[in-house]
Scaffold this active site. Structure first.
Site, PDB file in Angstrom:
ATOM      1  N   HIS A  58       0.862  -1.184   0.000  1.00 28.51           N
ATOM      2  CA  HIS A  58       0.000   0.000   0.000  1.00 28.51           C
ATOM      3  C   HIS A  58       0.896   1.231   0.000  1.00 28.51           C
ATOM      4  O   HIS A  58       1.859   1.289   0.765  1.00 28.51           O
ATOM      5  CB  HIS A  58      -0.887  -0.003   1.242  1.00 28.51           C
ATOM      6  CG  HIS A  58      -1.736   1.215   1.377  1.00 28.51           C
ATOM      7  ND1 HIS A  58      -2.502   1.704   0.348  1.00 28.51           N
ATOM      8  CD2 HIS A  58      -1.937   2.069   2.424  1.00 28.51           C
ATOM      9  CE1 HIS A  58      -3.150   2.783   0.749  1.00 28.51           C
ATOM     10  NE2 HIS A  58      -2.816   3.032   2.000  1.00 28.51           N
TER      11      HIS A  58
ATOM     12  N   HIS B  82       0.835   5.810  -0.952  1.00 30.93           N
ATOM     13  CA  HIS B  82       0.073   6.976  -1.397  1.00 30.93           C
ATOM     14  C   HIS B  82       0.891   7.659  -2.488  1.00 30.93           C
ATOM     15  O   HIS B  82       1.073   8.871  -2.479  1.00 30.93           O
ATOM     16  CB  HIS B  82      -0.197   7.935  -0.241  1.00 30.93           C
ATOM     17  CG  HIS B  82      -1.202   7.406   0.744  1.00 30.93           C
ATOM     18  ND1 HIS B  82      -1.941   8.217   1.569  1.00 30.93           N
ATOM     19  CD2 HIS B  82      -1.615   6.145   1.034  1.00 30.93           C
ATOM     20  CE1 HIS B  82      -2.752   7.477   2.330  1.00 30.93           C
ATOM     21  NE2 HIS B  82      -2.560   6.210   2.029  1.00 30.93           N
TER      22      HIS B  82
ATOM     23  N   ASP C  59       1.741  -4.060 -20.331  1.00 26.85           N
ATOM     24  CA  ASP C  59       2.772  -5.015 -19.924  1.00 26.85           C
ATOM     25  C   ASP C  59       2.576  -5.498 -18.483  1.00 26.85           C
ATOM     26  O   ASP C  59       3.024  -6.581 -18.127  1.00 26.85           O
ATOM     27  CB  ASP C  59       4.167  -4.366 -20.016  1.00 26.85           C
ATOM     28  CG  ASP C  59       4.668  -4.267 -21.451  1.00 26.85           C
ATOM     29  OD1 ASP C  59       4.149  -5.010 -22.307  1.00 26.85           O
ATOM     30  OD2 ASP C  59       5.570  -3.447 -21.703  1.00 26.85           O
TER      31      ASP C  59
ATOM     32  N   HIS D  95      -8.839   7.605  -1.538  1.00 23.97           N
ATOM     33  CA  HIS D  95      -7.712   7.160  -0.733  1.00 23.97           C
ATOM     34  C   HIS D  95      -6.465   7.005  -1.613  1.00 23.97           C
ATOM     35  O   HIS D  95      -5.869   8.011  -1.991  1.00 23.97           O
ATOM     36  CB  HIS D  95      -8.147   5.876   0.008  1.00 23.97           C
ATOM     37  CG  HIS D  95      -7.178   5.357   1.006  1.00 23.97           C
ATOM     38  ND1 HIS D  95      -7.470   4.304   1.843  1.00 23.97           N
ATOM     39  CD2 HIS D  95      -5.898   5.706   1.283  1.00 23.97           C
ATOM     40  CE1 HIS D  95      -6.424   4.066   2.606  1.00 23.97           C
ATOM     41  NE2 HIS D  95      -5.453   4.901   2.290  1.00 23.97           N
TER      42      HIS D  95
ATOM     43  N   TYR E  92       8.677 -12.876 -23.157  1.00 25.93           N
ATOM     44  CA  TYR E  92       9.539 -11.766 -22.770  1.00 25.93           C
ATOM     45  C   TYR E  92      10.561 -12.231 -21.721  1.00 25.93           C
ATOM     46  O   TYR E  92      10.227 -13.016 -20.839  1.00 25.93           O
ATOM     47  CB  TYR E  92       8.677 -10.638 -22.197  1.00 25.93           C
ATOM     48  CG  TYR E  92       9.469  -9.493 -21.601  1.00 25.93           C
ATOM     49  CD1 TYR E  92       9.885  -8.423 -22.394  1.00 25.93           C
ATOM     50  CD2 TYR E  92       9.817  -9.494 -20.251  1.00 25.93           C
ATOM     51  CE1 TYR E  92      10.617  -7.386 -21.861  1.00 25.93           C
ATOM     52  CE2 TYR E  92      10.556  -8.456 -19.707  1.00 25.93           C
ATOM     53  CZ  TYR E  92      10.952  -7.411 -20.509  1.00 25.93           C
ATOM     54  OH  TYR E  92      11.671  -6.384 -19.962  1.00 25.93           O
TER      55      TYR E  92
HETATM   56 ZN   LIG Z   1      -3.490   4.702   3.021  1.00 28.48          ZN
END
Ligand SMILES: [Zn+2]
Length: 230
Positions: free
Chosen positions: A94, A96, A119, A170, A228
């Site tokens: 996660h 930002h 890709d 978010h 690839y």
């Molecule tokens: Zn967050």
């Protein structure tokens, strides 16, 4: 096993910082050992440079702390909901990161505009719905995970083909078979979002990449007939 997993989680969290994806402590990485069902995750609020295997927290899929002195990342329940529902994934990230977060904040899914995106992500990176006030009051981080799983079910998406999601209001989550792949997907998502912002600026009427080019590029790198790389 847990020791090796913790080491990978330290490295991956530090890679978020060194790759420029996160400022302050705005991001976290976890990884799961599927045999034991244990998840190693960043401790909450600890700066990336202070991370070491001994302060990584180990929790089970029910969110009980199994090892570690620190509190796990505040986003842990979201990670666990993804591990419980997406059985093929081994790590979750996660961040930002700014350009991907701009799409989240604007409430726009990230259309596939070119082969760089194709890709890594098979089609449009979806936007999960905003949470309700009741969900927030009950268990914010758990329902964040629920909203992601719901979004993938509703759109019939395979988390292997689409290793990313944008959370409305978010920021993004990405995942992969291991920490290296999951971090790579976060970097790819941020770059694709940045390129998309520039492309829309040049041509606000822009349409997604044609289906046959999307397919060719995705399948070149993924699946049974991938060719690839070495
Ligand atoms: Zn967050």
């Amino acid at each position: 096993m847990t020791q090796e997993l913790k080491r990978q989680v330290v490295e991956a969290n530090q890679a978020l910082k060194s790759s420029g994806l996160v400022a302050l402590t705005w991001g976290n990485v976890s990884a799961i050992d599927r045999d034991s069902g244990l998840v190693a995750i960043k401790p909450s609020g600890v700066p990336y440079e202070e991370l070491k295997p001994s302060n990584i927290v180990v929790v089970n899929l029910e969110n009980d702390v199994i090892e570690g002195e620190f509190k796990p990342s505040s986003d842990t329940k979201t990670h666990l909901e993804l591990y419980r529902n997406f059985s093929s994934i081994g790590a979750v990230v996660h961040t930002h990161s700014p350009s991907a977060t701009a799409f989240s904040q604007a409430g726009k899914a990230l259309a596939c505009l070119g082969t760089t995106h194709a890709d890594h992500f098979y089609g449009e990176v979806p936007l999960a719905r905003a949470l309700t006030a009741a969900e927030l009051a009950q268990d914010y981080e758990h329902f964040t995970g629920v909203s992601i799983v719901e979004c993938f079910e509703a759109l019939g998406l395979d988390p292997v083909e689409m290793p990313a999601v944008l959370l409305r209001h978010h920021a993004p989550f990405t995942w992969g078979q291991n920490t290296v792949k999951a971090v790579e997907n976060s970097i790819a998502l941020e770059m694709c979002a940045q390129m998309a912002l520039m492309s829309y600026q040049l041509n606000p009427e822009l349409k997604p990449i044609p289906e046959h080019i999307l397919k060719q590029h995705y399948q070149r790198k993924h699946g049974a007939n991938a060719y690839y790389g070495q």
